[in-house]
Design an enzyme around this catalytic site. Structure first.
Site: not given
Ligand code: F6P
Length: 319
Positions: A11, A24, A72, A103, A125, A127, A129, A154, A171, A249, A251
């Site tokens: 992602g 670069v 991916r 990851d 990422t 996340d 994580d 709000r 996730r 997305h 986000q």
């Molecule tokens: O890993 C980043 C992320 O945005 C996660 O928060 C989310 O679960 C996932 O990717 C969504 O993936 P995709 O864009 O492939 O639907």
């Protein structure tokens, strides 16, 4: 080492462009040739590889997404896919690689390192994580995007005396939900790392109502369950008018914050230094504001830990 490559995978996250720029420009500063690999590991297998110059990464530091694009790639999980990737790297004379991603991307970087190809993992990422770094590139921007959205929600929640459930990404990791909840004073925060109890959430809502509160915000990380489901359950068990917003997305996009740009620049440059120092199979990160690097296998074998103190604080403050 004369020639290195850089790719983004998994992602996308805001700040990846700033990281590419750093790799670069730091590479060129040290008289290396730097090649961009397009479309992540899929592009590596296909040989979608081009030399990047100083100007190739001009005017991207402030842009979201990734100029190298991303994917991916299932094929790269196989040894056949990895062998094809290494073949392409050799064909282009590339001797070291920087992989920017999460990851899943690091799993590929680990395989390349194990096969003897010097590879450095750079955590990108939203996340947050990835173990071995306090922050991943894109987390801060995504968090601020969420905060901006919740602030707007709000306004309308207050005007209508409604309960709002907001589903955010994450996730397996609750960092986005937790930090957003703390920053926005959410009544409850549901994260994958902690079991949730609907009765407890409703009791907290009731306590707020009893002291005159007319609106509430509940944040749900997508890995817990669907926000729509939580909203339905709350409405069924209470008489509270409830609305659900799934941020999705939105986000992942947008101009990276100053924090993410600086983090990406520092980590990108450090990744190049590690390759020049002859180090491989490492990840770069920042811990207590110092640049660090770790063995990629150890990073992948451990699990990102949620800040329990912050979680407790969020509960203490949202009474
Ligand atoms: O890993 C980043 C992320 O945005 C996660 O928060 C989310 O679960 C996932 O990717 C969504 O993936 P995709 O864009 O492939 O639907």
């Amino acid at each position: 080492m004369k020639r290195i490559g850089v790719l983004t995978s998994g992602g996308d996250s805001p700040g990846m462009n700033a990281a590419i720029r750093a790799v670069v420009r730091k590479g060129i500063f040290h008289e290396l040739e730097v090649y961009g690999i397009y479309n992540g590991y899929a592009g590596l297998i296909a040989g979608n590889i081009t030399k990047l110059e100083v100007g190739s990464v001009g005017d991207i530091i402030h842009r979201g997404g990734t100029m190298l694009r991303t994917a991916r790639c299932e094929e790269f999980k196989t040894s056949d896919g990895q062998a094809k990737g290494i073949e392409q790297l050799k064909k282009f004379g590339i001797e070291g690689l920087v992989v920017i991603g999460g990851d899943g991307s690091f799993q590929g970087a680990k395989k390349l390192s194990e096969a003897g190809f010097p590879t450095i993992g750079l955590p990108g990422t939203i996340d947050n994580d990835i173990p071995g770094t306090d922050f991943t590139i894109g987390f801060d921007t995504a968090l601020n995007t969420i905060i901006e959205a919740i602030d707007k929600i709000r306004d309308t929640a207050t005007s209508h005396d409604r309960t709002y459930v907001i589903e955010v990404m994450g996730r397996d990791a609750g960092d986005l939900a937790l930090w957003a909840g703390l920053a926005d004073g959410a009544e409850s925060i549901l994260i994958p790392e902690e079991k949730h109890d609907l009765e407890h959430i409703i009791n907290r809502l009731q306590l707020g109502i009893d002291r005159g509160k007319k609106h509430s915000i509940i944040i749900v990380a997508e890995g817990v369950c669907s926000g729509v489901e939580i909203g339905k359950q709350i409405e069924e068990k209470t008489n509270l008018e409830t609305r659900v917003t799934v941020l999705g997305h939105i986000q992942r996009g947008g101009s990276p914050t100053a924090f993410d740009r600086v983090l990406a620049s520092r980590l990108g440059a450090r990744a190049v230094e590690l390759l020049l120092e002859g180090k491989a199979g490492r990840t770069v990160g920042v811990q207590k504001n110092a640049l660090v690097d770790h063995d990629i296998s150890e990073v992948l074998a451990s699990k990102h830990q949620l800040d329990q103190g912050m979680y407790r604080l969020s509960q203490e403050l949202s009474i």
